[in-house]
Design a protein around this motif. Structure first.
Motif, PDB file in Angstrom:
ATOM      1  N   ALA B 297       0.910  -1.078   0.513  1.00 11.84           N
ATOM      2  CA  ALA B 297      -0.058   0.257  -0.141  1.00 11.84           C
ATOM      3  C   ALA B 297       0.328   1.402  -0.208  1.00 11.84           C
ATOM      4  O   ALA B 297       0.578   2.246  -0.719  1.00 11.84           O
ATOM      5  N   VAL B 298       1.966   1.394   0.774  1.00 12.45           N
ATOM      6  CA  VAL B 298       2.347   2.733   0.996  1.00 12.45           C
ATOM      7  C   VAL B 298       3.151   2.990  -0.658  1.00 12.45           C
ATOM      8  O   VAL B 298       3.115   4.094  -0.832  1.00 12.45           O
ATOM      9  N   PRO B 299       3.444   2.262  -1.500  1.00 14.75           N
ATOM     10  CA  PRO B 299       4.400   2.693  -2.533  1.00 14.75           C
ATOM     11  C   PRO B 299       2.285   3.158  -3.610  1.00 14.75           C
ATOM     12  O   PRO B 299       2.828   4.092  -4.202  1.00 14.75           O
ATOM     13  N   MET B 300       1.934   1.961  -3.298  1.00 13.51           N
ATOM     14  CA  MET B 300       0.123   2.885  -4.542  1.00 13.51           C
ATOM     15  C   MET B 300       0.136   4.324  -3.481  1.00 13.51           C
ATOM     16  O   MET B 300      -0.472   5.437  -4.585  1.00 13.51           O
ATOM     17  N   ALA B 301       0.102   4.726  -2.444  1.00 15.12           N
ATOM     18  CA  ALA B 301       0.296   5.853  -1.712  1.00 15.12           C
ATOM     19  C   ALA B 301       0.892   6.832  -2.217  1.00 15.12           C
ATOM     20  O   ALA B 301       0.581   7.926  -2.596  1.00 15.12           O
ATOM     21  N   ALA B 302       1.840   6.459  -2.232  1.00 10.60           N
ATOM     22  CA  ALA B 302       3.352   7.458  -2.681  1.00 10.60           C
ATOM     23  C   ALA B 302       2.779   7.730  -4.093  1.00 10.60           C
ATOM     24  O   ALA B 302       3.081   8.986  -4.451  1.00 10.60           O
ATOM     25  N   ALA B 303       2.736   6.792  -5.070  1.00 11.35           N
ATOM     26  CA  ALA B 303       2.283   7.036  -6.353  1.00 11.35           C
ATOM     27  C   ALA B 303       0.798   8.094  -6.636  1.00 11.35           C
ATOM     28  O   ALA B 303       1.148   9.376  -6.909  1.00 11.35           O
ATOM     29  N   LYS B 304       0.244   7.725  -5.598  1.00 11.43           N
ATOM     30  CA  LYS B 304      -1.128   8.807  -5.918  1.00 11.43           C
ATOM     31  C   LYS B 304      -0.613  10.167  -5.829  1.00 11.43           C
ATOM     32  O   LYS B 304      -0.748  11.245  -6.628  1.00 11.43           O
ATOM     33  N   ALA B 305      -0.091   9.885  -4.671  1.00  7.01           N
ATOM     34  CA  ALA B 305       0.642  11.665  -3.564  1.00  7.01           C
ATOM     35  C   ALA B 305       1.198  12.417  -4.989  1.00  7.01           C
ATOM     36  O   ALA B 305       1.557  13.660  -5.622  1.00  7.01           O
ATOM     37  N   ASN B 306       2.266  11.643  -5.372  1.00 10.06           N
ATOM     38  CA  ASN B 306       3.260  12.150  -6.931  1.00 10.06           C
ATOM     39  C   ASN B 306       3.022  12.505  -7.912  1.00 10.06           C
ATOM     40  O   ASN B 306       3.189  13.592  -8.336  1.00 10.06           O
ATOM     41  N   LEU B 307       1.764  11.522  -8.531  1.00 13.71           N
ATOM     42  CA  LEU B 307       1.218  10.943  -9.590  1.00 13.71           C
ATOM     43  C   LEU B 307       0.210  13.149  -9.361  1.00 13.71           C
ATOM     44  O   LEU B 307       0.259  13.762 -10.560  1.00 13.71           O
ATOM     45  N   VAL B 308      -0.272  13.299  -8.493  1.00 15.68           N
ATOM     46  CA  VAL B 308      -1.085  14.323  -8.541  1.00 15.68           C
ATOM     47  C   VAL B 308      -0.600  15.770  -8.027  1.00 15.68           C
ATOM     48  O   VAL B 308      -0.596  16.478  -9.410  1.00 15.68           O
ATOM     49  N   LYS B 309       0.372  15.210  -7.912  1.00 12.38           N
ATOM     50  CA  LYS B 309       1.307  16.905  -7.418  1.00 12.38           C
ATOM     51  C   LYS B 309       2.164  17.147  -8.728  1.00 12.38           C
ATOM     52  O   LYS B 309       2.604  18.115  -9.379  1.00 12.38           O
ATOM     53  N   MET B 310       2.391  16.051  -9.731  1.00 18.26           N
ATOM     54  CA  MET B 310       2.975  16.430 -10.966  1.00 18.26           C
ATOM     55  C   MET B 310       2.347  16.438 -11.915  1.00 18.26           C
ATOM     56  O   MET B 310       2.620  17.961 -12.344  1.00 18.26           O
ATOM     57  N   GLY B 311       1.165  16.316 -11.634  1.00 12.84           N
ATOM     58  CA  GLY B 311      -0.456  17.587 -12.539  1.00 12.84           C
ATOM     59  C   GLY B 311       0.113  18.061 -12.372  1.00 12.84           C
ATOM     60  O   GLY B 311      -0.263  19.680 -13.660  1.00 12.84           O
TER      61      GLY B 311
END
Lengths: 87, 417
Positions: B297-311
């Protein structure tokens, strides 16, 4: 027609106890074992029917005691429903 | 400008060689870091766009972990999301709710995504894409591009590689990049046998310039795939989120059936994804593919936060713009020393080489001189920049670049003048 009081469950445990495979014997359709696992899970002991289980070094005596109470309840529950085993 | 020395690295590598095959293996192997004497091998610490080696030297990183680092090492938006999830659960029994959030996010972001499936490494999802294509079409053969990298599974590696047997290649047909007639010929010769066409969005061979798609290339490939019911797979693992948040297929204006993602997705947390079209969703549901850590779950939470910020900041555009400034300036510096620095691919992940250097030794020497001054340059792989490379990093890099050209100019004269 079989009588409920003549049903005896034979729980087979194979492998080593840290990662055992469990099944109720004489249950060709696997439905009795599935039902027992489901009754256990719905009471708070996460049992899956067709994969070996695992335990950890963090499972305490209290966890085990509670599990055994759940197991008792789960057998009671299936005993009341199913009679697929000859005796 | 002083140059780095690596005495502690040498001692650590000696220990590594005693207990690890090759000392350091795979893409971090010193084998392609020529001359190895110029490279740090080990990273003790990293922050922002920089890392520190075991000898205390610091480097502005132009490899970005070979792709995964995209918003800076230790980026707070990623670490906070990861930490919050870590306090709840990571590798457990059952899927984490954040998995659904992340799938919805990708489906919203990418026109080519009607669903998403998560794994760990790029090869996990490339193999899954191939299995889906074969199951959906009932066909065996895979068409790929000569010199393309899709991972290390037997079929992905070319014949002649160690541990790869001839049978691994039986269902794989390699054609040159940008060669539509070659694909037509394969479809003709193997009519009804081709399950999938797989390629990166543009071609990134090692030891050679990156090659962009020719005008109309993807349009024609897509049309051929549709006409022959061939599944069109884009391996967007390296390019993904460095060209366009909507996927590199959106950048080039085409619509793949399956898109493999990874690398930059979670700023270094281990996760990859396969996204695909509605028509292949039920096939994806019945092809069994999984791994012990794929539900972390940690990488999934990291991916979600990262993709939102990158967008939010349009990170690909930040990198493309900043990279263009940096690499244009590098080319100008090269010119002042009489060198022709070729930059290919896009500026967020360019391939660099000094032209007219057949032995590659001049380019290797230049990369080495840059690295030993604190700008981590590798000679034979495309580079990466991140959205965390600041103007100050770029300014310092250009000073190093100037020094590195001065250094090689003083030593070598292999180019006619």
């Amino acid at each position: 027609m079989l009588k409920p009081d003549c049903v005896k469950y034979d729980l087979k445990v194979s492998g080593v106890p840290s990662m055992p495979y469990l099944r109720i014997a004489d249950d060709e359709s696997l439905m009795l074992h599935q039902d027992w696992c489901a009754e256990g899970t719905r009471r708070g002991a996460y049992f899956t029917p067709h994969h070996n289980w695992f335990i950890s070094a963090a499972h305490t005596d209290a966890d085990i005691q509670q599990t055994l109470e759940i197991v008792d309840e789960a057998f009671k529950a299936i005993k009341g429903k199913n009679l697929p085993i000859e005796c | 400008m002083s140059t780095y020395r690596y005495p502690k690295r040498q001692e650590l590598f000696r220990r590594a060689a005693g207990v690890i095959p090759g000392g350091i293996y795979g893409h971090f192997s010193p084998a392609t870091l020529v001359p190895p004497s110029a490279y740090p091998f080990f990273t003790a610490r990293a922050e922002g766009a920089r890392f520190w080696d075991v000898d205390g030297n610091t480097f502005i990183d132009y490899m970005c972990a070979y792709g995964p680092m995209v918003m800076g090492y230790g980026a707070p938006h990623v670490e906070e999301a990861a930490e919050a999830q870590r306090r709840l659960a990571d590798c457990t029994t059952g899927a984490a709710p954040v998995m659904v959030d992340l799938a919805e996010l990708l489906v919203d972001m990418m026109p080519a995504a009607d669903w998403a499936f998560f794994a760990k490494n790029g090869a996990d999802v490339v193999n899954f894409a191939i299995m889906i294509a074969r199951d959906a079409t009932g066909r065996d053969k895979i068409v790929m591009i000569e010199g393309a990298y899709h991972g290390t599974t037997g079929w992905m590696q070319g014949p002649g590689h160690h541990g790869v047997i001839e049978a691994d290649q039986h269902q794989v047909i390699r054609i040159p990049w940008n060669d539509v007639p070659a694909f037509e010929a394969v479809l003709d010769r193997h009519h009804g046998d081709v399950a999938a066409f797989i390629s990166t969005p543009y071609h990134i061979p090692a030891f050679a310039d990156s090659q962009m798609p020719a005008e109309g290339y993807w349009e024609k490939i897509q049309a051929l795939c549709r006409r022959h019911n061939v599944v069109l797979i884009v391996d967007d693992i390296r390019h993904g989120f460095r060209l366009d948040m909507a996927g590199s297929s959106a950048y080039f204006g085409f619509s793949p059936d399956l898109t493999c993602l990874g690398n930059a997705m979670a700023n270094g947390y281990p996760i990859s994804a396969l996204v695909g079209c509605e028509a292949l969703k039920s096939t994806a549901a019945r092809v069994f593919h999984t791994g012990s850590y794929w539900f972390q779950a940690v990488p999934m939470a990291a991916a979600k936060a990262n993709l939102v910020k990158m967008g939010e900041i349009n990170a690909p555009q930040v990198m493309l713009t900043r990279g263009a400034l940096l690499f244009d300036a590098m080319v100008n510096i090269a010119t002042t020393y009489g060198y022709d620095l070729k930059v290919s691919g896009v500026p967020s992940m360019p391939y660099l080489r000094i032209a007219d250097d057949e032995s590659l030794m001049l380019h290797q020497d230049w990369c080495a001189e840059g690295t030993r001054r604190g700008a981590y340059f590798t000679p034979h792989h495309n580079w990466f920049i991140s959205a965390a490379h600041t103007d100050a990093d770029i300014q310092q890099t250009l000073e190093i670049v100037d020094e590195a050209f001065k250094a090689i100019k003083g030593k070598n004269l292999p180019i006619e003048c």
